[in-house]
Design a protein around this motif. Structure first.
Motif, PDB file in Angstrom:
ATOM      1  N   ASP A  54       0.830  -1.200   0.000  1.00 33.04           N
ATOM      2  CA  ASP A  54       0.000   0.000   0.000  1.00 33.04           C
ATOM      3  C   ASP A  54       0.869   1.256   0.000  1.00 33.04           C
ATOM      4  O   ASP A  54       0.561   2.238  -0.689  1.00 33.04           O
ATOM      5  N   VAL A  55       1.937   1.238   0.777  1.00 33.12           N
ATOM      6  CA  VAL A  55       2.849   2.387   0.847  1.00 33.12           C
ATOM      7  C   VAL A  55       3.468   2.621  -0.526  1.00 33.12           C
ATOM      8  O   VAL A  55       3.521   3.755  -1.013  1.00 33.12           O
ATOM      9  N   TRP A  56       3.936   1.566  -1.172  1.00 33.81           N
ATOM     10  CA  TRP A  56       4.547   1.715  -2.500  1.00 33.81           C
ATOM     11  C   TRP A  56       3.522   2.187  -3.522  1.00 33.81           C
ATOM     12  O   TRP A  56       3.804   3.034  -4.362  1.00 33.81           O
ATOM     13  N   GLN A  57       2.323   1.626  -3.458  1.00 29.83           N
ATOM     14  CA  GLN A  57       1.278   2.014  -4.408  1.00 29.83           C
ATOM     15  C   GLN A  57       0.907   3.484  -4.218  1.00 29.83           C
ATOM     16  O   GLN A  57       0.764   4.221  -5.204  1.00 29.83           O
ATOM     17  N   LEU A  58       0.758   3.923  -2.979  1.00 34.45           N
ATOM     18  CA  LEU A  58       0.429   5.313  -2.715  1.00 34.45           C
ATOM     19  C   LEU A  58       1.558   6.228  -3.165  1.00 34.45           C
ATOM     20  O   LEU A  58       1.311   7.266  -3.771  1.00 34.45           O
ATOM     21  N   ARG A  59       2.802   5.843  -2.883  1.00 38.58           N
ATOM     22  CA  ARG A  59       3.952   6.646  -3.309  1.00 38.58           C
ATOM     23  C   ARG A  59       3.923   6.858  -4.824  1.00 38.58           C
ATOM     24  O   ARG A  59       4.029   7.985  -5.310  1.00 38.58           O
ATOM     25  N   ASP A  60       3.760   5.775  -5.566  1.00 37.03           N
ATOM     26  CA  ASP A  60       3.748   5.856  -7.020  1.00 37.03           C
ATOM     27  C   ASP A  60       2.560   6.674  -7.524  1.00 37.03           C
ATOM     28  O   ASP A  60       2.690   7.489  -8.440  1.00 37.03           O
ATOM     29  N   TYR A  61       1.406   6.452  -6.922  1.00 39.33           N
ATOM     30  CA  TYR A  61       0.194   7.185  -7.311  1.00 39.33           C
ATOM     31  C   TYR A  61       0.385   8.687  -7.105  1.00 39.33           C
ATOM     32  O   TYR A  61       0.077   9.489  -7.993  1.00 39.33           O
ATOM     33  N   LEU A  62       0.859   9.075  -5.912  1.00 45.03           N
ATOM     34  CA  LEU A  62       1.019  10.502  -5.621  1.00 45.03           C
ATOM     35  C   LEU A  62       2.058  11.145  -6.530  1.00 45.03           C
ATOM     36  O   LEU A  62       1.847  12.276  -7.009  1.00 45.03           O
ATOM     37  N   GLN A  63       3.154  10.456  -6.790  1.00 41.85           N
ATOM     38  CA  GLN A  63       4.166  11.014  -7.693  1.00 41.85           C
ATOM     39  C   GLN A  63       3.567  11.278  -9.067  1.00 41.85           C
ATOM     40  O   GLN A  63       3.766  12.351  -9.638  1.00 41.85           O
ATOM     41  N   GLN A  64       2.827  10.324  -9.596  1.00 42.13           N
ATOM     42  CA  GLN A  64       2.234  10.497 -10.923  1.00 42.13           C
ATOM     43  C   GLN A  64       1.161  11.580 -10.902  1.00 42.13           C
ATOM     44  O   GLN A  64       1.051  12.370 -11.840  1.00 42.13           O
ATOM     45  N   ALA A  65       0.366  11.632  -9.838  1.00 47.03           N
ATOM     46  CA  ALA A  65      -0.692  12.640  -9.750  1.00 47.03           C
ATOM     47  C   ALA A  65      -0.107  14.053  -9.688  1.00 47.03           C
ATOM     48  O   ALA A  65      -0.665  14.986 -10.275  1.00 47.03           O
ATOM     49  N   VAL A  66       1.003  14.221  -8.986  1.00 48.01           N
ATOM     50  CA  VAL A  66       1.668  15.534  -8.946  1.00 48.01           C
ATOM     51  C   VAL A  66       2.166  15.893 -10.344  1.00 48.01           C
ATOM     52  O   VAL A  66       1.974  17.024 -10.810  1.00 48.01           O
ATOM     53  N   LEU A  67       2.790  14.951 -11.023  1.00 47.59           N
ATOM     54  CA  LEU A  67       3.265  15.207 -12.397  1.00 47.59           C
ATOM     55  C   LEU A  67       2.089  15.543 -13.310  1.00 47.59           C
ATOM     56  O   LEU A  67       2.176  16.478 -14.127  1.00 47.59           O
ATOM     57  N   ASP A  68       0.993  14.811 -13.177  1.00 50.36           N
ATOM     58  CA  ASP A  68      -0.193  15.061 -14.001  1.00 50.36           C
ATOM     59  C   ASP A  68      -0.764  16.452 -13.747  1.00 50.36           C
ATOM     60  O   ASP A  68      -1.354  17.058 -14.650  1.00 50.36           O
ATOM     61  N   ALA A  69      -0.591  16.954 -12.519  1.00 53.71           N
ATOM     62  CA  ALA A  69      -1.073  18.294 -12.164  1.00 53.71           C
ATOM     63  C   ALA A  69      -0.079  19.378 -12.595  1.00 53.71           C
ATOM     64  O   ALA A  69      -0.315  20.563 -12.357  1.00 53.71           O
ATOM     65  N   GLY A  70       1.041  18.958 -13.196  1.00 52.60           N
ATOM     66  CA  GLY A  70       2.025  19.927 -13.673  1.00 52.60           C
ATOM     67  C   GLY A  70       3.057  20.327 -12.640  1.00 52.60           C
ATOM     68  O   GLY A  70       3.801  21.279 -12.837  1.00 52.60           O
ATOM     69  N   GLY A  71       3.112  19.597 -11.539  1.00 52.92           N
ATOM     70  CA  GLY A  71       4.049  19.929 -10.473  1.00 52.92           C
ATOM     71  C   GLY A  71       5.264  19.036 -10.453  1.00 52.92           C
ATOM     72  O   GLY A  71       5.438  18.154 -11.304  1.00 52.92           O
ATOM     73  N   THR A  72       6.096  19.279  -9.464  1.00 56.82           N
ATOM     74  CA  THR A  72       7.281  18.462  -9.225  1.00 56.82           C
ATOM     75  C   THR A  72       7.094  17.765  -7.883  1.00 56.82           C
ATOM     76  O   THR A  72       6.975  18.441  -6.856  1.00 56.82           O
ATOM     77  N   PRO A  73       7.048  16.448  -7.890  1.00 58.66           N
ATOM     78  CA  PRO A  73       6.827  15.726  -6.623  1.00 58.66           C
ATOM     79  C   PRO A  73       7.976  15.925  -5.643  1.00 58.66           C
ATOM     80  O   PRO A  73       9.132  16.080  -6.034  1.00 58.66           O
ATOM     81  N   VAL A  74       7.617  15.917  -4.364  1.00 55.41           N
ATOM     82  CA  VAL A  74       8.613  15.901  -3.303  1.00 55.41           C
ATOM     83  C   VAL A  74       9.303  14.549  -3.377  1.00 55.41           C
ATOM     84  O   VAL A  74       8.635  13.517  -3.475  1.00 55.41           O
ATOM     85  N   SER A  75      10.628  14.550  -3.375  1.00 55.01           N
ATOM     86  CA  SER A  75      11.334  13.276  -3.457  1.00 55.01           C
ATOM     87  C   SER A  75      11.241  12.542  -2.128  1.00 55.01           C
ATOM     88  O   SER A  75      11.019  13.149  -1.079  1.00 55.01           O
ATOM     89  N   HIS A  76      11.418  11.257  -2.194  1.00 58.36           N
ATOM     90  CA  HIS A  76      11.316  10.422  -1.004  1.00 58.36           C
ATOM     91  C   HIS A  76      12.682  10.172  -0.413  1.00 58.36           C
ATOM     92  O   HIS A  76      13.606   9.752  -1.102  1.00 58.36           O
ATOM     93  N   SER A  77      12.811  10.427   0.864  1.00 57.46           N
ATOM     94  CA  SER A  77      14.089  10.278   1.548  1.00 57.46           C
ATOM     95  C   SER A  77      14.394   8.828   1.889  1.00 57.46           C
ATOM     96  O   SER A  77      15.542   8.472   2.088  1.00 57.46           O
ATOM     97  N   VAL A  78      13.363   7.986   1.933  1.00 60.12           N
ATOM     98  CA  VAL A  78      13.552   6.575   2.245  1.00 60.12           C
ATOM     99  C   VAL A  78      13.362   5.803   0.948  1.00 60.12           C
ATOM    100  O   VAL A  78      12.320   5.894   0.304  1.00 60.12           O
ATOM    101  N   GLN A  79      14.360   5.053   0.574  1.00 60.14           N
ATOM    102  CA  GLN A  79      14.308   4.270  -0.663  1.00 60.14           C
ATOM    103  C   GLN A  79      13.963   2.822  -0.341  1.00 60.14           C
ATOM    104  O   GLN A  79      14.121   2.365   0.779  1.00 60.14           O
TER     105      GLN A  79
END
Length: 82
Positions: A54-79
């Motif tokens: 769920d954490v990985w799915q949400l991370r990926d979803y939010l990153q794509q949604a920010v890009l789709d909104a024309g923004g730059t996603p906050v990078s993740h400090s934990v890999q």
């Protein structure tokens, strides 16, 4: 994936920042991911009871949604870890 308390906290903050950048409501995100509101809350908070997938799915979803909104996603400090 096992995160310590500090890593969970940082990841939760990054999720909150990215959620804000999407312009979407938590209700919209939960519906898109087919999560219940409680499941989304647990995952956004990176609660110990949240599932890694769920954490990985949400991370990926939010990153794509920010890009789709024309923004730059906050990078993740934990890999991802093995």
């Amino acid at each position: 994936m096992t995160l310590n308390a500090a890593e969970r906290h940082r990841t939760g903050e990054e999720f909150a920042q990215n959620l804000a950048l999407t312009g979407l409501s938590p209700h919209e995100v939960a519906a898109d991911l087919a999560f219940t509101p409680e499941r989304l809350r647990r995952t956004l908070d990176v609660a110990p009871a949240s599932y890694a997938v769920d954490v990985w799915q949400l991370r990926d979803y939010l990153q794509q949604a920010v890009l789709d909104a024309g923004g730059t996603p906050v990078s993740h400090s934990v890999q991802d870890r093995p």
